[in-house]
Design a protein around this motif. Structure first.
Motif, mmCIF file in Angstrom:
data_model
loop_
_atom_site.group_PDB
_atom_site.id
_atom_site.type_symbol
_atom_site.label_atom_id
_atom_site.label_comp_id
_atom_site.label_asym_id
_atom_site.label_seq_id
_atom_site.Cartn_x
_atom_site.Cartn_y
_atom_site.Cartn_z
ATOM 1 N N ARG A 173 -4.602 -6.768 11.926
ATOM 2 C CA ARG A 173 -4.580 -5.882 10.825
ATOM 3 C C ARG A 173 -5.257 -6.232 9.560
ATOM 4 N N THR A 174 -5.425 -5.270 8.714
ATOM 5 C CA THR A 174 -6.124 -5.720 7.557
ATOM 6 C C THR A 174 -4.910 -6.070 6.581
ATOM 7 N N GLN A 175 -5.155 -6.945 5.471
ATOM 8 C CA GLN A 175 -4.126 -7.262 4.290
ATOM 9 C C GLN A 175 -3.960 -6.167 3.613
ATOM 10 N N VAL A 176 -2.498 -5.853 3.273
ATOM 11 C CA VAL A 176 -2.090 -4.803 2.345
ATOM 12 C C VAL A 176 -2.236 -5.548 0.954
ATOM 13 N N PRO A 177 -2.626 -4.742 0.025
ATOM 14 C CA PRO A 177 -2.545 -5.355 -1.283
ATOM 15 C C PRO A 177 -1.482 -5.094 -1.974
ATOM 16 N N ALA A 178 -1.190 -5.835 -3.079
ATOM 17 C CA ALA A 178 -0.157 -5.602 -4.196
ATOM 18 C C ALA A 178 0.004 -4.354 -4.530
ATOM 19 N N SER A 179 0.979 -3.536 -4.504
ATOM 20 C CA SER A 179 1.003 -1.967 -4.810
ATOM 21 C C SER A 179 2.010 -1.842 -5.521
ATOM 22 N N ASN A 180 1.876 -0.372 -6.293
ATOM 23 C CA ASN A 180 2.819 0.236 -6.919
ATOM 24 C C ASN A 180 3.417 1.454 -6.103
ATOM 25 N N MET A 181 4.587 1.563 -6.325
ATOM 26 C CA MET A 181 5.185 2.673 -5.399
ATOM 27 C C MET A 181 6.091 3.598 -6.285
ATOM 28 N N ASN A 182 5.683 5.032 -6.071
ATOM 29 C CA ASN A 182 6.679 6.087 -6.711
ATOM 30 C C ASN A 182 7.516 6.485 -5.654
#
Length: 251
Positions: A173-182
């Motif tokens: 799988r590809t890496q999931v970047p640091a993210s903001n979540m609402n």
């Protein structure tokens, strides 16, 4: 292009034109096709197993990495008797304190991580396909259960081709970047057609420090148009509720 299991021969028998598809990867099958512009891949099953009655749907946009993801979930979906339709429970539109202490927030985190892993796995699947199909413009990867959809626009696909893919080969799988979540939550949501959703949850995810030119209006349109039918109504109701902001480290 139709899902592979729907491609039949001209004699209208049960034999497919691609009898050995299950023994090949998708890119190996597609290398014999040329000038494909629109591709719809339907996987034979959903990625995530959930308990009976649980609703979990997601839609994600990727370029070279995650750009947007919307997740809709609920603890249970019921059909409300006609005599009770229209009755509203008292609701101040806030996330109750019990949400943080009774395991509900932890469950949503599991939904989020699982959905992002599923989306990034499908994104990884696209890379060799894009390599052998230079004319491809709008690939979509969904599943027969309608749980998740990965899509890539022409502009996002161009970025996909130009930038190196941050992938984890061992995990495929590809890496999931640091993210903001609402995160938005409603203990109870009444939807059209007498449907009621318990523990309705909407999560909108976008990479932290995203420098893309995507406007706020485009993001809102992506969120509100992610699902159909009563689930579309659920999203449009939940976006009006108060937001709980979370941060996610890349993984």
């Amino acid at each position: 292009m139709k899902p592979f299991h729907n491609i039949c021969n001209s004699n209208h028998t049960n034999k497919t034109c691609l009898p050995q598809v299950s023994q090949h990867t998708v890119d190996q099958v597609l290398k014999n096709f040329h000038n494909i512009q629109n591709l719809w891949i339907e996987l034979p099953a959903a990625d995530l197993c959930t308990e009976d009655g649980v609703v979990l749907k997601w839609k994600a946009e990727f370029g070279s990495t995650l750009q947007n993801c919307i997740i809709l979930g609920g603890n249970r979906i019921d059909l409300k008797p006609v005599t009770e339709q229209g009755l509203m429970l008292e609701d101040n539109r806030s996330i109750p304190e019990s949400f943080h202490t009774n395991g509900e927030l932890k469950l949503r985190v599991v939904w989020i991580i699982s959905s992002l892993i599923a989306a990034s796995t499908r994104h990884y699947l696209l890379e060799p396909i894009i390599r052998v199909q230079p004319t491809l413009k709008t690939p979509v990867v969904t599943d027969v259960d309608g749980q998740g959809t990965l899509c890539t626009s022409s502009e996002q696909l161009r970025e996909f081709k130009e930038k190196p893919l941050a992938a984890s080969a061992p995990l495929q799988r590809t890496q999931v970047p640091a993210s903001n979540m609402n995160l938005r939550y409603a203990p109870y949501l009444e939807l059209p057609e007498g449907i009621e959703l318990q523990g309705a949850t909407l999560v909108a995810i976008k990479p932290s420090g995203d420098g893309s030119s995507t406007s706020k209006e485009e993001v809102e349109a992506f969120v509100c148009e992610a699902f159909d039918g009563p689930f579309e109504a659920a999203v449009k109701t939940l976006v009006k509720r108060r937001t709980h902001v979370l941060e996610l480290n890349g993984f």
